[in-house]
Design a protein around this motif. Structure first.
Motif, PDB file in Angstrom:
ATOM      1  N   SER A 210      16.316  55.182  27.675  1.00 33.73           N
ATOM      2  CA  SER A 210      17.235  56.137  27.059  1.00 33.73           C
ATOM      3  C   SER A 210      18.579  55.449  26.835  1.00 33.73           C
ATOM      4  O   SER A 210      18.813  54.342  27.326  1.00 33.73           O
ATOM      5  CB  SER A 210      17.422  57.371  27.948  1.00 33.73           C
ATOM      6  N   LEU A 211      19.468  56.120  26.112  1.00 34.32           N
ATOM      7  CA  LEU A 211      20.779  55.532  25.814  1.00 34.32           C
ATOM      8  C   LEU A 211      21.746  55.754  26.971  1.00 34.32           C
ATOM      9  O   LEU A 211      22.774  56.436  26.848  1.00 34.32           O
ATOM     10  CB  LEU A 211      21.342  56.121  24.522  1.00 34.32           C
ATOM     11  N   ASP A 212      21.404  55.138  28.107  1.00 31.44           N
ATOM     12  CA  ASP A 212      22.256  55.155  29.290  1.00 31.44           C
ATOM     13  C   ASP A 212      23.140  53.903  29.216  1.00 31.44           C
ATOM     14  O   ASP A 212      22.713  52.807  29.557  1.00 31.44           O
ATOM     15  CB  ASP A 212      21.385  55.142  30.556  1.00 31.44           C
ATOM     16  N   TYR A 213      24.384  54.074  28.742  1.00 34.97           N
ATOM     17  CA  TYR A 213      25.244  52.926  28.467  1.00 34.97           C
ATOM     18  C   TYR A 213      25.480  52.060  29.704  1.00 34.97           C
ATOM     19  O   TYR A 213      25.462  50.824  29.627  1.00 34.97           O
ATOM     20  CB  TYR A 213      26.596  53.395  27.921  1.00 34.97           C
ATOM     21  N   ARG A 214      25.690  52.712  30.828  1.00 34.14           N
ATOM     22  CA  ARG A 214      25.967  51.944  32.050  1.00 34.14           C
ATOM     23  C   ARG A 214      24.745  51.127  32.471  1.00 34.14           C
ATOM     24  O   ARG A 214      24.863  49.951  32.842  1.00 34.14           O
ATOM     25  CB  ARG A 214      26.362  52.917  33.180  1.00 34.14           C
ATOM     26  N   GLN A 258      28.948  47.226  20.840  1.00 34.18           N
ATOM     27  CA  GLN A 258      28.684  46.356  21.989  1.00 34.18           C
ATOM     28  C   GLN A 258      27.355  46.742  22.640  1.00 34.18           C
ATOM     29  O   GLN A 258      26.539  45.876  22.974  1.00 34.18           O
ATOM     30  CB  GLN A 258      29.822  46.459  23.006  1.00 34.18           C
ATOM     31  N   ILE A 259      27.125  48.043  22.804  1.00 38.95           N
ATOM     32  CA  ILE A 259      25.871  48.513  23.399  1.00 38.95           C
ATOM     33  C   ILE A 259      24.698  48.202  22.483  1.00 38.95           C
ATOM     34  O   ILE A 259      23.602  47.839  22.936  1.00 38.95           O
ATOM     35  CB  ILE A 259      25.948  50.024  23.691  1.00 38.95           C
ATOM     36  N   MET A 260      24.913  48.335  21.174  1.00 40.10           N
ATOM     37  CA  MET A 260      23.844  47.988  20.219  1.00 40.10           C
ATOM     38  C   MET A 260      23.468  46.519  20.348  1.00 40.10           C
ATOM     39  O   MET A 260      22.278  46.165  20.322  1.00 40.10           O
ATOM     40  CB  MET A 260      24.305  48.291  18.793  1.00 40.10           C
TER      41      MET A 260
END
Length: 536
Positions: A210-214, A258-260
């Motif tokens: 999932s899109l959990d940035y941390r 940055q996350i991408m």
């Protein structure tokens, strides 16, 4: 009252300044506008804001180009421009979107961009000197500020300065080793980056679904350590990467670049197919600002730039050269976001005004009706009683393009509460044109504008018209575009005749090339022409 009038003047100037851009007044103007600013995506289209440069976004987009093995567009131009920046100067940092960042973070972003472009800045005296100054202001390295020293060490590494030449490095590494359990993932990773410890993360397994940035950031750091044991496995859902990347390319996703980049790094490269790579290249090549950088992708398509461009293309009869259906969708997306807010602040009012003007150019009567209903309903539910001139100015524009009586937008209570403004401005002697314009907006709102007021307006405005036909704020001053535009709006709404000299003045500005540096000014002039020619 004086403060309110000044506010109207200041915001008018902001509207002019925020859309500033270099354009060329020649026969190819409309073609240049389309080729340099127009952007068509899979589902929406609009015009770019060519001033919203961000070194932060530029860094991560460059890294994605390299990671995907795609040639960086305009590499030479980007390199020359980056090298021309003095990142130690606050003014220059502000100009490239680094305003809120500490100097250390700004320098690291700058150096990483140089690295992505394969440009060496080893032993840069200027940057090294600036970092030394920052270092002197810091407390000696300890367990509380160890992260700040981790950043400094990374900067020194990018500058090619060896750790054994850094006087505090031994103490720094000792603190990391002795506090390993309490360290963040970032600080733990430093121990392995500098080959001081191995397998600091133990037998850690991470799966990103999932899109959990941390969690994604932590996985990226662990995955990047070459000395990690084979048992330290980091995996990511390839379908998640693929779908997120597609949304990112189509500017549908709010995901940080940055996350991408982290997600793409964690993915297996062969899973990113050639079609997606080509789409990324096509989109982000087109998004390059001034052939030298990128901006915040969430702000790439600009509402003001889109409206003013539509106004200009309409004047030149070039609307058929662009996808107006996709532009309508872009405008609809902006309108939908405003519909969801409870109350209309100035920001929403500005946007609704711009949307209304854009829909008017596109002759989208259905959406104009929606805007009219939104403003009427939200003004009815508003708890704000004292209305400022800027809000009234926005609503006048909306009233004109929606063919709606101005006073229908306001409740009876609002009309009563703002009568004091009429009294104050009516008795004031030596009124400026902005004050006169504001007075008539309040009179229109109250519904108390008489035939005598209309006759008096013609007499009062005549003193602000110079011999060329332009309107100035004070008698004897140089005319301004914004005062002339407000004169045209008010006069046309009241079914009065616009002074013929004013139309000639607007035309002379174009002929003499006096507006060749303002996209917004072209838009205002062409909108003024449309209003003058519009049948009442």
């Amino acid at each position: 009252m004086k403060k309110i009038i000044i506010c109207l003047l200041v915001i008018s100037m902001i509207l002019i300044g925020c859309s500033r851009d270099e354009t060329h007044q020649d026969i190819n103007f409309s073609q240049d506008l389309i080729s340099k600013k127009y952007l068509e995506l899979n589902h929406i289209a609009g015009f770019k804001n060519d001033n919203d440069i961000s070194l932060y976004h530029t860094l991560w987009i460059l890294k994605m180009y390299k990671l995907l093995g795609i040639s960086i567009p305009n590499h030479e131009n980007i390199s020359k421009w980056i090298l021309s920046i003095d990142v130690t100067e606050k003014k220059q940092r502000d100009e490239v979107g680094l305003t809120a960042l500490p100097i250390e973070d700004s320098i690291q972003i700058y150096l990483e961009i140089l690295e992505a472009l394969d440009i060496s800045m080893k032993e840069s005296e200027q940057i090294t000197s600036e970092i030394r100054k920052s270092e002197e202001l810091m407390e000696p390295v300890n367990s509380d500020n160890v992260t700040d020293y981790s950043k400094l060490l990374n900067i020194y590494k990018l500058l090619g300065i060896e750790t054994n030449k850094i006087k505090w490095s031994e103490t720094y590494f000792s603190i990391l080793k002795n506090n390993i359990r309490g360290l963040s993932t970032y600080n733990k990773s430093q121990l392995e980056v500098y080959n001081l410890m191995s397998n600091v993360f133990g037998d850690k397994k991470i799966h990103i679904s999932s899109l959990d940035y941390r969690k994604i950031s932590e996985a990226f750091l662990i995955n990047g350590i070459s000395n990690a044991k084979a048992e330290n496995t980091v995996t990511i859902d390839e379908n998640l990467v693929k779908e997120t990347f597609k949304e990112f390319i189509n500017l549908n996703s709010p995901i940080d670049p940055q996350i991408m980049f982290y997600m793409l790094s964690l993915s297996k490269k062969e899973k990113i197919d050639s079609k997606d790579r080509k789409e990324f290249s096509k989109t982000f090549n087109a998004l390059l600002i001034q052939e030298k950088a990128w901006g915040d992708i969430s702000k790439v398509l600009d509402l003001d730039a889109t409206y003013f461009s539509l106004e200009i293309l309409s004047h030149y009869g070039k609307l058929k050269s662009i996808n107006t259906a996709s532009i309508n969708k872009y405008l609809d997306n902006n309108l939908a976001s405003i519909q969801s807010v409870e109350t209309l602040g100035l920001g929403e009012m500005f946007s609704l005004r711009t949307l209304a003007l854009g829909y008017d150019v596109l002759e989208n009567r259905k959406s104009l009706e929606t805007i009219k209903n939104i403003v009427i309903q939200k003004m009815k539910n508003s708890k704000e009683e004292n209305l400022d001139p800027v809000t009234l100015d926005c609503i006048l524009t909306i009233a004109i393009v929606t063919n709606t009586e101005f006073n229908l937008f306001f409740t009876d209570h609002m009309k009563m509460k703002n009568k004091e403004m009429i009294d104050d401005l009516s008795v004031k002697k030596g009124k400026s044109f902005q004050e006169l314009y504001t007075l008539y907006l309040y009179k229109l709102m109250s519904g108390e504008l008489s035939s005598e007021d209309l006759n008096k307006l013609i007499e009062l405005t005549s003193v602000f018209i110079n011999e060329e036909g332009g309107i100035s704020n004070y008698t004897g001053e140089q005319p301004t575009i914004i005062d002339t535009y407000n004169y045209v709006k008010l006069t046309k709404y009241l079914d009065l005749q616009v002074n013929e000299a004013t139309e000639n003045y607007l035309g002379s500005l174009l002929e003499e090339g006096e507006v060749n540096s303002e996209l917004v000014t072209w838009g205002i002039i062409f909108n003024s022409f449309r209003l003058i020619k519009k049948e009442t």
